[in-house]
Design a protein around this motif. Sequence first.
Motif, short mmCIF file in Angstrom:
data_model
loop_
_atom_site.label_atom_id
_atom_site.label_comp_id
_atom_site.label_asym_id
_atom_site.label_seq_id
_atom_site.Cartn_x
_atom_site.Cartn_y
_atom_site.Cartn_z
N ALA A 134 0.83 -1.20 0.00
CA ALA A 134 0.00 0.00 0.00
C ALA A 134 0.86 1.26 0.00
CB ALA A 134 -0.94 -0.01 1.20
N TRP A 135 1.91 1.26 0.84
CA TRP A 135 2.82 2.40 0.89
C TRP A 135 3.55 2.57 -0.45
CZ3 TRP A 135 4.35 6.18 4.42
CH2 TRP A 135 3.66 6.17 5.64
N ARG A 136 4.02 1.47 -1.02
CA ARG A 136 4.74 1.56 -2.30
C ARG A 136 3.84 2.17 -3.37
NH1 ARG A 136 6.98 -3.84 -4.77
NH2 ARG A 136 8.71 -3.45 -3.34
N LYS A 137 2.62 1.69 -3.47
CA LYS A 137 1.71 2.20 -4.50
C LYS A 137 1.37 3.66 -4.26
CE LYS A 137 -2.66 1.40 -6.88
NZ LYS A 137 -2.89 2.86 -7.00
N GLY A 138 1.05 3.99 -3.01
CA GLY A 138 0.67 5.37 -2.72
C GLY A 138 1.78 6.34 -3.04
N ILE A 139 2.99 6.02 -2.63
CA ILE A 139 4.13 6.92 -2.85
C ILE A 139 4.57 6.88 -4.31
CG2 ILE A 139 6.50 7.45 -2.21
CD1 ILE A 139 5.83 6.12 0.52
N ALA A 140 4.56 5.71 -4.92
CA ALA A 140 4.95 5.60 -6.33
C ALA A 140 4.01 6.40 -7.22
CB ALA A 140 4.97 4.14 -6.77
N ASP A 141 2.73 6.40 -6.89
CA ASP A 141 1.78 7.19 -7.66
C ASP A 141 2.10 8.69 -7.56
OD1 ASP A 141 0.44 4.92 -8.43
OD2 ASP A 141 -1.25 5.17 -7.06
N LEU A 142 2.46 9.13 -6.35
CA LEU A 142 2.84 10.53 -6.17
C LEU A 142 4.09 10.87 -6.99
CD1 LEU A 142 2.47 11.11 -2.30
CD2 LEU A 142 0.85 11.73 -4.10
N LEU A 143 5.08 9.99 -6.92
CA LEU A 143 6.34 10.23 -7.63
C LEU A 143 6.15 10.21 -9.15
CD1 LEU A 143 8.69 8.01 -5.42
CD2 LEU A 143 8.73 10.51 -5.58
N THR A 144 5.36 9.28 -9.62
CA THR A 144 5.10 9.19 -11.07
C THR A 144 4.41 10.44 -11.58
OG1 THR A 144 4.96 6.77 -10.97
CG2 THR A 144 3.93 7.86 -12.86
N LEU A 188 13.51 12.23 8.48
CA LEU A 188 12.45 12.64 7.56
C LEU A 188 12.78 13.97 6.91
CD1 LEU A 188 9.25 11.57 9.55
CD2 LEU A 188 10.26 10.45 7.55
N GLY A 189 13.48 14.83 7.65
CA GLY A 189 13.92 16.09 7.07
C GLY A 189 14.92 15.88 5.95
N VAL A 190 15.86 14.98 6.17
CA VAL A 190 16.84 14.64 5.13
C VAL A 190 16.13 14.06 3.91
CG1 VAL A 190 18.75 13.12 4.54
CG2 VAL A 190 18.75 14.31 6.73
N LEU A 191 15.19 13.16 4.15
CA LEU A 191 14.45 12.56 3.04
C LEU A 191 13.69 13.62 2.26
CD1 LEU A 191 13.31 10.04 1.59
CD2 LEU A 191 11.50 9.99 3.32
N ARG A 192 13.05 14.54 2.95
CA ARG A 192 12.29 15.60 2.28
C ARG A 192 13.21 16.42 1.37
NH1 ARG A 192 12.13 20.64 4.09
NH2 ARG A 192 12.58 20.02 6.24
N ARG A 193 14.38 16.77 1.86
CA ARG A 193 15.31 17.58 1.06
C ARG A 193 15.86 16.80 -0.14
NH1 ARG A 193 16.42 19.17 6.38
NH2 ARG A 193 18.21 17.77 6.59
N LEU A 194 16.12 15.51 0.05
CA LEU A 194 16.60 14.69 -1.07
C LEU A 194 15.55 14.56 -2.16
CD1 LEU A 194 18.45 11.82 0.86
CD2 LEU A 194 19.49 13.62 -0.54
N LEU A 195 14.30 14.31 -1.76
CA LEU A 195 13.23 14.20 -2.75
C LEU A 195 12.99 15.53 -3.47
CD1 LEU A 195 10.68 11.97 -0.79
CD2 LEU A 195 11.98 11.32 -2.82
N ALA A 196 13.06 16.61 -2.71
CA ALA A 196 12.88 17.93 -3.33
C ALA A 196 13.95 18.19 -4.38
CB ALA A 196 12.91 19.01 -2.25
N ALA A 197 15.20 17.82 -4.04
CA ALA A 197 16.29 18.01 -5.00
C ALA A 197 16.10 17.15 -6.23
CB ALA A 197 17.63 17.68 -4.33
N ALA A 198 15.66 15.91 -6.05
CA ALA A 198 15.46 15.00 -7.17
C ALA A 198 14.34 15.49 -8.08
CB ALA A 198 15.15 13.60 -6.66
N LEU A 199 13.34 16.13 -7.49
CA LEU A 199 12.18 16.57 -8.26
C LEU A 199 12.28 18.02 -8.70
CD1 LEU A 199 9.40 14.85 -6.12
CD2 LEU A 199 10.25 14.11 -8.36
N GLY A 200 13.34 18.71 -8.28
CA GLY A 200 13.54 20.08 -8.70
C GLY A 200 12.53 21.05 -8.13
N VAL A 201 12.21 20.88 -6.86
CA VAL A 201 11.21 21.74 -6.21
C VAL A 201 11.75 22.20 -4.87
CG1 VAL A 201 10.06 19.83 -5.03
CG2 VAL A 201 8.74 21.89 -5.63
N ALA A 202 11.22 23.29 -4.35
CA ALA A 202 11.68 23.83 -3.08
C ALA A 202 11.40 22.81 -1.96
CB ALA A 202 10.99 25.14 -2.76
N ALA A 203 12.35 22.68 -1.03
CA ALA A 203 12.21 21.70 0.05
C ALA A 203 11.32 22.22 1.17
CB ALA A 203 13.58 21.34 0.61
N ALA A 204 11.11 23.50 1.24
CA ALA A 204 10.33 24.08 2.35
C ALA A 204 8.86 23.71 2.22
CB ALA A 204 10.49 25.59 2.38
#
Length: 204
Positions: A134-144, A188-204
């Motif tokens: 369930a977590w994989r699908k939910g998050i993968a859908d967001l990332l896709t 979780l803060g580190v994860l948020r910043r890494l995902l933001a960088a990967a997606l090219g969006v502000a981490a705040a």
Amino acid sequence: MPKDGSLNRERILDAAEKLVIENGYAATSLDHVLRAAGTSKGAFFHHFGSKLDLARALTDRYVTADITNLDAALDATADVADPAARVVAFVRHFEDRADEIMSGQSSCLYVAVLTERQLADAGTADLINTAITAWRKGIADLLTEAATAGGLELEDVDALADHVFVTFEGAFLLCRSTGSPAHMRAQLGVLRRLLAAALGVAAA
């Protein structure tokens, strides 16, 4: 108390969950659970056929709550218009609640269950896989959705989605081993910043 004894059942499950997380399944005896729950063997066997049956019910309840938390985070970020920003907001949803998460428990029941071969062989691992899927699908859908909207190519969306889930589990272990609940928010803060960088969006 309701006539069906549901409050007594929940009290037993609450006591068992804390004991299993803290001490492990094998080291948690039925007598330990009964003392912590303030109930009798008769009441226990009214709700559970065995200690193993209790473990299955405990895992099922934990999985259900875990998926409910996932759905709540998805609902809470549904109004974020930019898909990439929604991914960041999704992680921030849990980051902002990190202290609450850690005040409720010192570790994750999944770790306690999966380290017990008897429980894994008895089908509890299948229950946990339901939550992981369930977590994989939910998050993968967001990332896709975020990658599509931003014209990005993510090499392995499922693996990245799993990494989000793994960060939670790893943070639980880190908090437990160091005795500091602050690691959950930090990771979780580190994860948020890494995902933001990967997606090219502000981490705040």
